[in-house]
Design a protein around this motif. Structure first.
Motif, PDB file in Angstrom:
ATOM      1  N   GLN A 383       0.815  -1.214   0.000  1.00 45.56           N
ATOM      2  CA  GLN A 383       0.000   0.000   0.000  1.00 45.56           C
ATOM      3  C   GLN A 383       0.844   1.257   0.000  1.00 45.56           C
ATOM      4  O   GLN A 383       0.310   2.356  -0.006  1.00 45.56           O
ATOM      5  N   GLY A 384       2.169   1.068   0.075  1.00 42.41           N
ATOM      6  CA  GLY A 384       3.063   2.217   0.049  1.00 42.41           C
ATOM      7  C   GLY A 384       3.100   2.975   1.359  1.00 42.41           C
ATOM      8  O   GLY A 384       3.294   4.184   1.369  1.00 42.41           O
ATOM      9  N   ALA A 385       2.886   2.286   2.462  1.00 46.31           N
ATOM     10  CA  ALA A 385       2.905   2.950   3.763  1.00 46.31           C
ATOM     11  C   ALA A 385       4.333   3.353   4.112  1.00 46.31           C
ATOM     12  O   ALA A 385       5.286   2.636   3.797  1.00 46.31           O
ATOM     13  N   THR A 386       4.461   4.514   4.745  1.00 38.57           N
ATOM     14  CA  THR A 386       5.815   4.975   5.091  1.00 38.57           C
ATOM     15  C   THR A 386       6.275   4.384   6.423  1.00 38.57           C
ATOM     16  O   THR A 386       7.416   3.970   6.542  1.00 38.57           O
ATOM     17  N   ASP A 387       5.382   4.358   7.426  1.00 38.94           N
ATOM     18  CA  ASP A 387       5.829   3.732   8.674  1.00 38.94           C
ATOM     19  C   ASP A 387       5.272   2.310   8.730  1.00 38.94           C
ATOM     20  O   ASP A 387       4.091   2.064   8.943  1.00 38.94           O
ATOM     21  N   LEU A 388       6.187   1.384   8.452  1.00 37.83           N
ATOM     22  CA  LEU A 388       5.803  -0.023   8.378  1.00 37.83           C
ATOM     23  C   LEU A 388       5.628  -0.578   9.781  1.00 37.83           C
ATOM     24  O   LEU A 388       6.213  -0.055  10.735  1.00 37.83           O
ATOM     25  N   PRO A 389       4.830  -1.624   9.932  1.00 43.01           N
ATOM     26  CA  PRO A 389       4.676  -2.218  11.270  1.00 43.01           C
ATOM     27  C   PRO A 389       6.000  -2.761  11.790  1.00 43.01           C
ATOM     28  O   PRO A 389       6.843  -3.231  11.019  1.00 43.01           O
ATOM     29  N   MET A 390       6.175  -2.643  13.100  1.00 39.98           N
ATOM     30  CA  MET A 390       7.428  -3.101  13.716  1.00 39.98           C
ATOM     31  C   MET A 390       7.134  -4.314  14.577  1.00 39.98           C
ATOM     32  O   MET A 390       6.080  -4.392  15.201  1.00 39.98           O
ATOM     33  N   TRP A 391       8.048  -5.215  14.638  1.00 41.79           N
ATOM     34  CA  TRP A 391       7.906  -6.384  15.503  1.00 41.79           C
ATOM     35  C   TRP A 391       8.087  -5.946  16.942  1.00 41.79           C
ATOM     36  O   TRP A 391       8.985  -5.168  17.253  1.00 41.79           O
ATOM     37  N   ASN A 392       7.226  -6.425  17.801  1.00 45.56           N
ATOM     38  CA  ASN A 392       7.331  -6.105  19.214  1.00 45.56           C
ATOM     39  C   ASN A 392       8.641  -6.683  19.756  1.00 45.56           C
ATOM     40  O   ASN A 392       8.812  -7.896  19.780  1.00 45.56           O
ATOM     41  N   PRO A 393       9.573  -5.822  20.179  1.00 47.75           N
ATOM     42  CA  PRO A 393      10.893  -6.337  20.571  1.00 47.75           C
ATOM     43  C   PRO A 393      10.863  -7.221  21.813  1.00 47.75           C
ATOM     44  O   PRO A 393      11.830  -7.924  22.083  1.00 47.75           O
ATOM     45  N   TYR A 394       9.786  -7.175  22.559  1.00 46.55           N
ATOM     46  CA  TYR A 394       9.724  -7.997  23.776  1.00 46.55           C
ATOM     47  C   TYR A 394       9.097  -9.359  23.519  1.00 46.55           C
ATOM     48  O   TYR A 394       8.806 -10.092  24.434  1.00 46.55           O
ATOM     49  N   GLN A 395       8.854  -9.649  22.244  1.00 42.76           N
ATOM     50  CA  GLN A 395       8.238 -10.931  21.912  1.00 42.76           C
ATOM     51  C   GLN A 395       9.256 -11.776  21.163  1.00 42.76           C
ATOM     52  O   GLN A 395      10.021 -11.261  20.348  1.00 42.76           O
ATOM     53  N   LEU A 396       9.254 -13.073  21.448  1.00 37.08           N
ATOM     54  CA  LEU A 396      10.171 -13.965  20.759  1.00 37.08           C
ATOM     55  C   LEU A 396       9.713 -14.117  19.316  1.00 37.08           C
ATOM     56  O   LEU A 396       8.522 -14.165  19.035  1.00 37.08           O
ATOM     57  N   VAL A 397      10.675 -14.194  18.427  1.00 34.86           N
ATOM     58  CA  VAL A 397      10.316 -14.317  17.021  1.00 34.86           C
ATOM     59  C   VAL A 397      11.066 -15.491  16.418  1.00 34.86           C
ATOM     60  O   VAL A 397      12.194 -15.786  16.790  1.00 34.86           O
ATOM     61  N   ASP A 398      10.376 -16.196  15.519  1.00 35.73           N
ATOM     62  CA  ASP A 398      11.036 -17.261  14.773  1.00 35.73           C
ATOM     63  C   ASP A 398      11.870 -16.596  13.677  1.00 35.73           C
ATOM     64  O   ASP A 398      11.353 -16.208  12.639  1.00 35.73           O
ATOM     65  N   GLN A 399      13.160 -16.439  13.945  1.00 35.73           N
ATOM     66  CA  GLN A 399      14.016 -15.646  13.074  1.00 35.73           C
ATOM     67  C   GLN A 399      14.127 -16.267  11.680  1.00 35.73           C
ATOM     68  O   GLN A 399      14.237 -15.549  10.683  1.00 35.73           O
ATOM     69  N   ARG A 400      14.062 -17.595  11.637  1.00 32.65           N
ATOM     70  CA  ARG A 400      14.210 -18.248  10.328  1.00 32.65           C
ATOM     71  C   ARG A 400      13.028 -17.898   9.434  1.00 32.65           C
ATOM     72  O   ARG A 400      13.198 -17.659   8.234  1.00 32.65           O
ATOM     73  N   VAL A 401      11.846 -17.861  10.050  1.00 37.61           N
ATOM     74  CA  VAL A 401      10.658 -17.540   9.257  1.00 37.61           C
ATOM     75  C   VAL A 401      10.722 -16.095   8.786  1.00 37.61           C
ATOM     76  O   VAL A 401      10.434 -15.787   7.618  1.00 37.61           O
ATOM     77  N   MET A 402      11.133 -15.190   9.685  1.00 37.93           N
ATOM     78  CA  MET A 402      11.217 -13.778   9.330  1.00 37.93           C
ATOM     79  C   MET A 402      12.184 -13.583   8.165  1.00 37.93           C
ATOM     80  O   MET A 402      11.934 -12.793   7.251  1.00 37.93           O
TER      81      MET A 402
END
Lengths: 467, 336
Positions: A383-402
């Motif tokens: 959609q051409g958004a300028t401020d893209l969603p950010m991952w919540n830094p306090y949540q664990l993330v599956d880095q491989r998927v990202m």
């Protein structure tokens, strides 16, 4: 649940260090262990000793007050029979009326795009191929109509435009099909596969990603892989059988060009279809044969490839398989999944052009926050958004998927517009499945009730007779 | 001696407020009439006037603001309100200086402008077609003969039977659904009902046995699958018994119960028929696995009822035979 046999086999693969450690610890704990055992080396033969209860159907003396009436259950169904009945896909209803003027989808009208907004039928060979790759689902409404037909919606035209792009410029298009529940993601995938079959592409489709990761088929470590990867021979053999059956027309015209380098005699292999069949018959060699087939298909001058998967979320999480250390194996460590994911992420390109389509599922999806976030991010990017969603830094993330879904685009499915809704409802009525006069107020009413034209809800409301 | 407790007088004063009359309440809610008198302290403005600029409505400043204002009035030097150096104002028009600012300040300068879009949506699904509203877009043109106060026209009379929310489903189907229901789970029953109707639609047309005639005037069997509601209703109504046998205790003499036939209403007949079908379906063998097993058995039982193969027909025949035999026990209202 993984079978114990596989775990035992796995425990031999790594060094026996852990085994030694376990042994020494147990020696320390039990210093008074006997050096021999008196217990029988084998358990008793079945059939000896007291039986647990009367055999089925046998009459027994019942003096109790509350006598239960025993029903004769007859013969038990054979293994797999009941599941086969449950999973059966019926594509025709002989009671439904034949729809006059229903045209088939052909290569010609895909190219011109004049079928948009119309319901089109599928020709017999395409139906056979789609059946071979299990593209029809038992939950979809195919069993209500005389023959499989589908609405060419706006998103279908987008996919066909992308396919035209692939053919002219030999590029690799990667898309995640996302949308609401019952918005037609699996059907759009099916439409993509149907068009690929018509255009004589090579189609490799994983009908449900759940089957790869649910640990219902055997697995084994791939020798010499670092980090350790796992092959699934039975699954890969089945996949090769599906590839051979669905693409028999294309593959039987392609001849192997390079040395196949397989550990079995390949002098009888004259076409690539033979190669795929060979792999399906030798499960232990299925992965090397799949690789050889892939190498052949990516040689110059071969047709474009369509890679498809349904239920992507299952691939984007740890699988149900366990490693030798009894830790869950990440789905990306399974070779078939990794092969697909490498092409989805763009790490490997398709040299002759092609398309990688991955449909998410609204009804059967394990929680995969990284996938969900990546889809949101891709939509915001589109959609051409300028401020893209950010991952919540306090949540664990599956880095491989990202990492994998970093720059994959999505194709978002919306509800139908009212004209399309009217077209499909007129098709329902012409098939005799909707016993109402399709007019503007009725279409508006159902379109609204179906959540602004969500096609699955539209079908549920107007055809499936929920009352 | 008079009793010490006087019941007639109220021991303490009661805060009693008479109830406001309903009519005056309604008036107050709808129209704000201005009172007949105005107090001196009341504002001269009318009730709806904008008072946001009033000095009395502005929020009070802090302690230092007040001190600064007092100092300004008295001409003395009050406390400094600005804290620190206003760097942002200094570099406001200086692009080169702005580029040398720390990143935080650059971001804050940038962030003053209007943002592109939010990361989250605050609207419902976007519609591509502006003309599409939730309700049918093309309104009927207002007719000259339309009565005043009617926006969408009057409904055509008579109102169809299923126009009422509570009666929107076919009565036979609804009765059947409610009888399938277990533990009050209506939606499960409705799902099973949908499966039954789907099975009736997709199975081949029934072959009707001449020994078990259906209701007179029933459509040919080839018409049934395309109208599953009719199929179901026909099956129920064909086997529905006309009567039940009531046994009256001791009426026959010697402690023997007297069998008396009692005629049934439509819903009662249907209910008994459905219960018989349910009992027969429960005894059937489940062929598949999963959720829809019972619905499948039920659908097969309905088909076998229409084909005349079901054991339910024997039940019906037995009741009717008993009814004929017990006809003698009826005492029709002969009055002397």
């Amino acid at each position: 649940m993984p079978s114990s046999v596989c775990l035992r086999r796995l425990s031999l693969a790594p060094s026996d260090l852990t085994a030694h450690a376990m042994a020494s610890r147990s020696l320390l704990a039990y210093t008074q262990t006997a050096s021999f055992s008196q217990s029988a080396p084998l358990s008793a033969k079945p059939g000896q000793g007291k039986p647990a209860g009367p055999a089925r159907g046998e009459r027994t003396l019942n003096l109790g007050k509350n006598k239960k009436v025993q029903r004769d259950m007859g013969k038990r169904p054979a293994p797999g029979e009941r599941k086969a009945l449950r999973k059966r896909v019926v594509l025709s209803n002989t009671n439904a009326l034949v729809v006059e003027g229903l045209n088939d989808l052909t290569v010609g009208n895909i190219e011109t795009g004049d079928m948009q907004g119309q319901v089109v039928g599928l020709s017999e060979p395409v139906i056979d191929s789609l059946r071979a790759v299990e593209a029809f689902k038992a939950t979809q409404g195919w069993h209500l109509f005389r023959r499989p037909a589908m609405l060419m919606r706006r998103e279908t035209t987008q996919v066909s435009a992308l396919m035209r792009d692939v053919e002219t410029r030999k590029k690799t298009v990667r898309r995640i099909l996302a949308g609401d529940r019952a918005s037609g993601k699996s059907t759009l995938l099916l439409q993509g596969l149907a068009m690929a079959f018509m255009k004589k592409w090579v189609v490799i489709s994983i009908p449900d990603a759940k089957d790869i990761v649910s640990a219902h088929t055997e697995y084994a470590p791939l020798p010499g892989s670092n980090p350790l990867q796992y092959t699934q021979n039975a699954y890969t053999a089945n996949l090769l059988a599906q590839i051979a059956k669905a693409n028999s027309e294309v593959l039987s015209k392609l001849l192997p060009g390079t040395d196949l380098k397989l550990p079995i005699p390949t002098n009888r292999i004259t076409t690539l279809a033979d190669l795929a069949v060979l792999g399906s018959k030798n499960p232990e060699l299925s992965w090397p044969i799949f690789n050889a087939l892939w190498t052949e298909l990516t040689q110059p001058g071969r047709p474009p490839i369509m890679l498809a998967v349904d239920g992507l979320a299952h691939m984007m999480a740890p699988s149900a398989y366990l490693s030798a250390e009894a830790k869950p194996i990440h789905a990306h460590d399974l070779v078939v999944v990794r092969h697909f994911v490498d092409h989805l992420s763009g790490k490997s390109a398709l040299p002759n052009g092609g398309m990688v389509l991955a449909a998410t599922s609204g009804s059967n999806q394990p929680g995969s926050p990284a996938l969900k976030f990546s889809v949101q991010l891709a939509e915001a990017r589109a959609q051409g958004a300028t401020d893209l969603p950010m991952w919540n830094p306090y949540q664990l993330v599956d880095q491989r998927v990202m990492e994998v879904l970093k720059d994959v685009d999505t194709l978002k499915l919306h509800g139908l517009d009212k004209r399309d809704a009217r077209t499909i409802m007129e098709y329902y009525a012409a098939s005799g499945m909707l016993r109402k006069q399709v007019d503007e107020p009725l279409v508006s009413q159902w379109w609204t009730l179906a959540g602004n034209g969500n096609i699955g809800e539209l079908e549920k409301g107007s055809v499936k007779m929920r009352a | 001696m008079p009793p010490r407790l006087n019941l007639l007088t109220v021991p303490r004063t009661i805060a009693y407020r008479p109830k406001v009359a309903a009519s005056s309440l309604r008036n107050g809610a709808l129209t704000r009439t201005s009172p007949l008198y105005r107090n001196y302290s009341d504002s001269k403005d009318t009730l709806g006037a904008d008072r946001s600029k009033d000095p009395t409505t502005q929020p009070l400043g802090g302690v230092s603001e007040e001190a600064a204002k007092t100092a300004d009035i008295t001409g003395s030097k009050g406390p400094e309100l600005e804290q620190g150096t206003p760097v942002e104002e200094i570099v406001k028009d200086d692009k080169e200086a702005q580029s040398k600012l720390p990143k935080v300040m650059q971001d804050s300068i940038k962030s003053h402008g209007p943002k592109g879009s939010r990361s989250f949506s605050t609207s419902a699904r976007r519609c591509d077609f502006q003309t599409e509203g939730l309700i049918h877009a093309e309104m009927p043109p207002p007719l000259a003969s339309m009565p005043p106060g009617v926006k969408f026209g009057l409904p055509t009379l008579p109102v169809p039977a299923d126009a009422h929310l509570k009666y929107r489903y076919d009565p036979a189907v609804k009765l059947f659904t409610n009888l399938i229901m277990e533990h009050g789970k209506l939606s499960v029953a409705q799902r099973n009902m949908a499966l039954i109707l789907t099975h009736l639609r997709t199975s081949p047309p029934p072959t009707i046995s001449p020994l078990r005639p259906l209701l007179p005037g029933s459509p040919p069997p080839s018409h049934l699958p395309l109208n599953p509601t009719l199929y179901l209703t026909l099956a129920i109504d064909s086997i529905a018994p006309l009567l039940r046998i009531r046994s009256q205790k001791g009426a026959a003499g010697g402690g023997v119960a007297l069998q008396i036939p009692v005629p049934l209403g439509l819903r009662q007949r249907r209910r008994i028929a459905v219960e018989w079908i349910l009992a027969a379906a429960t005894k059937r063998k489940n062929r598949g696995s999963g959720k829809g097993g019972f619905a499948l058995r039920l659908a097969e039982e309905i088909i076998s009822v229409v084909e005349g193969k079901s054991s339910v027909w024997e039940k019906r025949g037995m009741i009717h035979k008993q009814g004929v035999a017990a006809r003698a026990n009826l005492k029709l209202g002969i009055r002397r």
